[in-house]
Design a protein around this motif. Structure first.
Motif, mmCIF file in Angstrom:
data_model
loop_
_atom_site.group_PDB
_atom_site.id
_atom_site.type_symbol
_atom_site.label_atom_id
_atom_site.label_comp_id
_atom_site.label_asym_id
_atom_site.label_seq_id
_atom_site.Cartn_x
_atom_site.Cartn_y
_atom_site.Cartn_z
ATOM 1 N N SER A 69 0.867 -1.175 0.000
ATOM 2 C CA SER A 69 0.000 0.000 0.000
ATOM 3 C C SER A 69 0.905 1.227 0.000
ATOM 4 C CB SER A 69 -0.895 0.020 1.238
ATOM 5 O OG SER A 69 -0.141 0.368 2.392
ATOM 6 N N ASP A 139 -2.317 4.050 -4.800
ATOM 7 C CA ASP A 139 -2.267 2.596 -4.922
ATOM 8 C C ASP A 139 -3.670 2.126 -5.290
ATOM 9 O OD1 ASP A 139 -3.881 2.207 -2.557
ATOM 10 O OD2 ASP A 139 -2.092 2.280 -1.324
ATOM 11 N N TRP A 141 -5.684 0.047 -3.823
ATOM 12 C CA TRP A 141 -6.487 -0.536 -2.757
ATOM 13 C C TRP A 141 -7.339 0.481 -2.021
ATOM 14 C CZ3 TRP A 141 -1.252 -1.662 -3.377
ATOM 15 C CH2 TRP A 141 -1.014 -2.893 -3.988
ATOM 16 N N GLU A 144 -8.762 0.066 4.773
ATOM 17 C CA GLU A 144 -9.642 -0.692 5.656
ATOM 18 C C GLU A 144 -10.521 0.245 6.482
ATOM 19 O OE1 GLU A 144 -9.304 -3.927 9.307
ATOM 20 O OE2 GLU A 144 -7.584 -3.579 8.011
#
Length: 181
Positions: A69, A139, A141, A144
């Motif tokens: 990440s 990145d 992603w 979370e």
């Protein structure tokens, strides 16, 4: 040579918009402050791109080659990440502490002390905008989701649906220009 990502206005403006929508949904008294916090949340990435070009190239290489990440790559290359850089800049500019928390803690909202609710707003907005595919955070992603932040916001399913509808309406068809960010 790895590319230098063009993390930029699409992502920042998207998070500012989503932050304002979330703030309105949970009836925060100042949705404009939430919008400003969303706009400034990745201030450290601006510094990286503009002032730390070689480090940024090494970070991008780790993201692309090692699959890290952006925050993991930042810590690997520099020993700290864009959140800390943003905090240092916010402190040097003497920004209000209520804005420093979302800049420093938008990926770890449990660390916020002065503005935990505003930090939770920016945290969720960042995730929603990344999930929506609007802009580029450096990145591929989506960060979370911190469940404590979500609980703090106390968003009902109806309010969350209103926020999602607002994001879709205000940010257009999704995706933005992924190359620009």
């Amino acid at each position: 040579m790895p590319r230098t990502p063009r993390i930029g206005s699409h992502h920042y403006l998207g998070v500012a918009t989503a932050s304002s929508l979330i703030a309105q949904a949970i009836e925060l008294p100042d949705a404009e402050e939430a919008s400003l916090a969303g706009l400034l949340h990745d201030l450290g990435k601006v510094v990286l791109r503009a002032q730390m070009v070689e480090d940024m190239q090494s970070i991008v290489e780790l993201v692309e080659v090692e699959g890290l990440s952006i925050r993991q790559a930042e810590r690997e290359v520099m020993g700290f990440d864009h959140c800390q850089i943003g905090q240092w800049l916010a402190e040097s500019w003497k920004l209000p502490e209520e804005l420093m928390d979302p800049i420093r803690w938008h990926h770890q909202p449990e660390g916020a002390r002065m503005a935990p609710l505003l930090t939770a707003v920016v945290h969720l907005a960042d995730i929603m905008v990344r999930g929506y595919g609007y802009g580029d955070g450096g990145d591929p992603w989506v960060p979370e989701l911190d469940r404590g932040a979500l609980q703090l916001l106390n968003l009902t399913p109806q309010k969350l649906e209103t926020v999602v509808d607002g994001i879709c309406e205000k940010l257009g068809g999704g995706g933005g220009d992924m190359a620009e960010g």
